[in-house]
Motif scaffolding. Structure first.
Motif, PDB file in Angstrom:
ATOM      1  N   THR A 163      -0.384  -8.976   4.641  1.00  0.00           N
ATOM      2  CA  THR A 163       0.071  -8.254   5.831  1.00  0.00           C
ATOM      3  C   THR A 163      -0.961  -7.160   6.048  1.00  0.00           C
ATOM      4  OG1 THR A 163       2.400  -8.662   5.337  1.00  0.00           O
ATOM      5  CG2 THR A 163       1.903  -6.845   6.859  1.00  0.00           C
ATOM      6  N   PRO A 164      -1.641  -7.142   7.201  1.00  0.00           N
ATOM      7  CA  PRO A 164      -2.692  -6.147   7.410  1.00  0.00           C
ATOM      8  C   PRO A 164      -2.135  -4.769   7.750  1.00  0.00           C
ATOM      9  CG  PRO A 164      -2.508  -7.569   9.333  1.00  0.00           C
ATOM     10  CD  PRO A 164      -1.543  -8.094   8.309  1.00  0.00           C
ATOM     11  N   ILE A 181      -5.515  -4.164   3.920  1.00  0.00           N
ATOM     12  CA  ILE A 181      -4.233  -4.772   3.557  1.00  0.00           C
ATOM     13  C   ILE A 181      -3.130  -3.734   3.404  1.00  0.00           C
ATOM     14  CG2 ILE A 181      -3.022  -6.102   1.782  1.00  0.00           C
ATOM     15  CD1 ILE A 181      -5.707  -7.399   1.106  1.00  0.00           C
ATOM     16  N   GLN A 182      -1.998  -3.981   4.061  1.00  0.00           N
ATOM     17  CA  GLN A 182      -0.800  -3.163   3.871  1.00  0.00           C
ATOM     18  C   GLN A 182       0.022  -3.697   2.696  1.00  0.00           C
ATOM     19  OE1 GLN A 182       0.063  -0.278   5.338  1.00  0.00           O
ATOM     20  NE2 GLN A 182       1.735  -0.217   3.888  1.00  0.00           N
ATOM     21  N   SER A 183       0.098  -5.030   2.604  1.00  0.00           N
ATOM     22  CA  SER A 183       0.778  -5.640   1.459  1.00  0.00           C
ATOM     23  C   SER A 183       0.236  -7.044   1.242  1.00  0.00           C
ATOM     24  CB  SER A 183       2.295  -5.678   1.670  1.00  0.00           C
ATOM     25  OG  SER A 183       2.633  -6.555   2.710  1.00  0.00           O
ATOM     26  N   HIS A 221       0.856  -1.190   0.000  1.00  0.00           N
ATOM     27  CA  HIS A 221       0.000   0.000   0.000  1.00  0.00           C
ATOM     28  C   HIS A 221       0.889   1.236   0.000  1.00  0.00           C
ATOM     29  CE1 HIS A 221      -3.399   2.538   0.789  1.00  0.00           C
ATOM     30  NE2 HIS A 221      -4.200   1.503   1.011  1.00  0.00           N
ATOM     31  N   SER A 222       0.608   2.160  -0.916  1.00  0.00           N
ATOM     32  CA  SER A 222       1.543   3.266  -1.118  1.00  0.00           C
ATOM     33  C   SER A 222       1.027   4.637  -0.700  1.00  0.00           C
ATOM     34  CB  SER A 222       1.966   3.308  -2.590  1.00  0.00           C
ATOM     35  OG  SER A 222       0.821   3.471  -3.407  1.00  0.00           O
ATOM     36  N   TYR A 262     -10.943  -8.265   7.022  1.00  0.00           N
ATOM     37  CA  TYR A 262     -10.972  -7.565   8.311  1.00  0.00           C
ATOM     38  C   TYR A 262     -11.208  -8.575   9.436  1.00  0.00           C
ATOM     39  CZ  TYR A 262     -12.421  -4.662  12.200  1.00  0.00           C
ATOM     40  OH  TYR A 262     -12.531  -4.087  13.446  1.00  0.00           O
ATOM     41  N   LYS A 263     -12.214  -9.422   9.256  1.00  0.00           N
ATOM     42  CA  LYS A 263     -12.562 -10.398  10.301  1.00  0.00           C
ATOM     43  C   LYS A 263     -11.402 -11.353  10.581  1.00  0.00           C
ATOM     44  CE  LYS A 263     -17.477 -10.012   9.466  1.00  0.00           C
ATOM     45  NZ  LYS A 263     -18.654 -10.561   8.796  1.00  0.00           N
TER      46      LYS A 263
END
Length: 162
Positions: A96-97, A79-81, A8-9, A123-124
């Motif tokens: 990776t959240p 999601i972060q990645s 995520h950028s 999310y859950k």
């Protein structure tokens, strides 16, 4: 299409007055190209939120951000990645959240919403054990969710501003 590892950028949109948090999965290819949320021209997110907020549909990043903050809405992604094929949520793996604490610890978020089933499921799985907060899943504004007209989305999404 091959899997690509995406990180995520861009930052979440929120301020200390945010009361509602809307989470997507991960920015689409078009959103990553535009470096902002819901960047695909066919995605109905901005048109829908403008209708809900009784405003003109914002066109620029600044207008979109201002509308969100005026209405106490925060947006980010679960999601972060991850590894993903194009923009296909169904292909997401190796997640990776994001760290939602940066929003939840600094705002009085009264409700968290998912923009679509995949965001809700992710999310859950990854976030709820950490946040201990429920999420309400709304139908996706994605053009891939063609079964939902803008009017039907409006009916279902109208609960966010109650």
């Amino acid at each position: 299409m091959e899997y690509e590892h995406i990180t995520h950028s861009f930052e979440p949109i929120y301020n200390e007055d945010s009361k509602i948090l809307i989470l997507g999965t991960l920015p689409s290819v078009k959103s990553r190209e535009n470096n902002f949320y819901y960047g695909h021209k066919q995605n109905r997110f901005w048109k829908l939120l403008a209708k809900l907020c009784e405003e003109e549909t914002p066109q620029t990043v600044e207008e979109k951000t201002a509308m969100l903050l005026r209405h106490h809405i925060a947006i980010w992604d679960v999601i972060q990645s991850c590894d993903i094929k194009g923009s296909s949520d169904s292909s997401i793996k190796n997640v990776t959240p994001t760290d939602l604490k940066q929003i939840l610890d600094h705002c009085q978020i009264r409700q968290i919403y998912a923009n679509g089933n995949k965001a809700g499921a992710l999310y859950k799985k990854y976030q709820q054990p950490l946040t201990k907060r429920d999420i309400l899943v709304l139908p996706s504004t994605s053009p891939a969710n063609a079964a939902w007209s803008l009017d039907r989305l409006y009916e279902k999404w109208s609960e966010i501003l109650r």
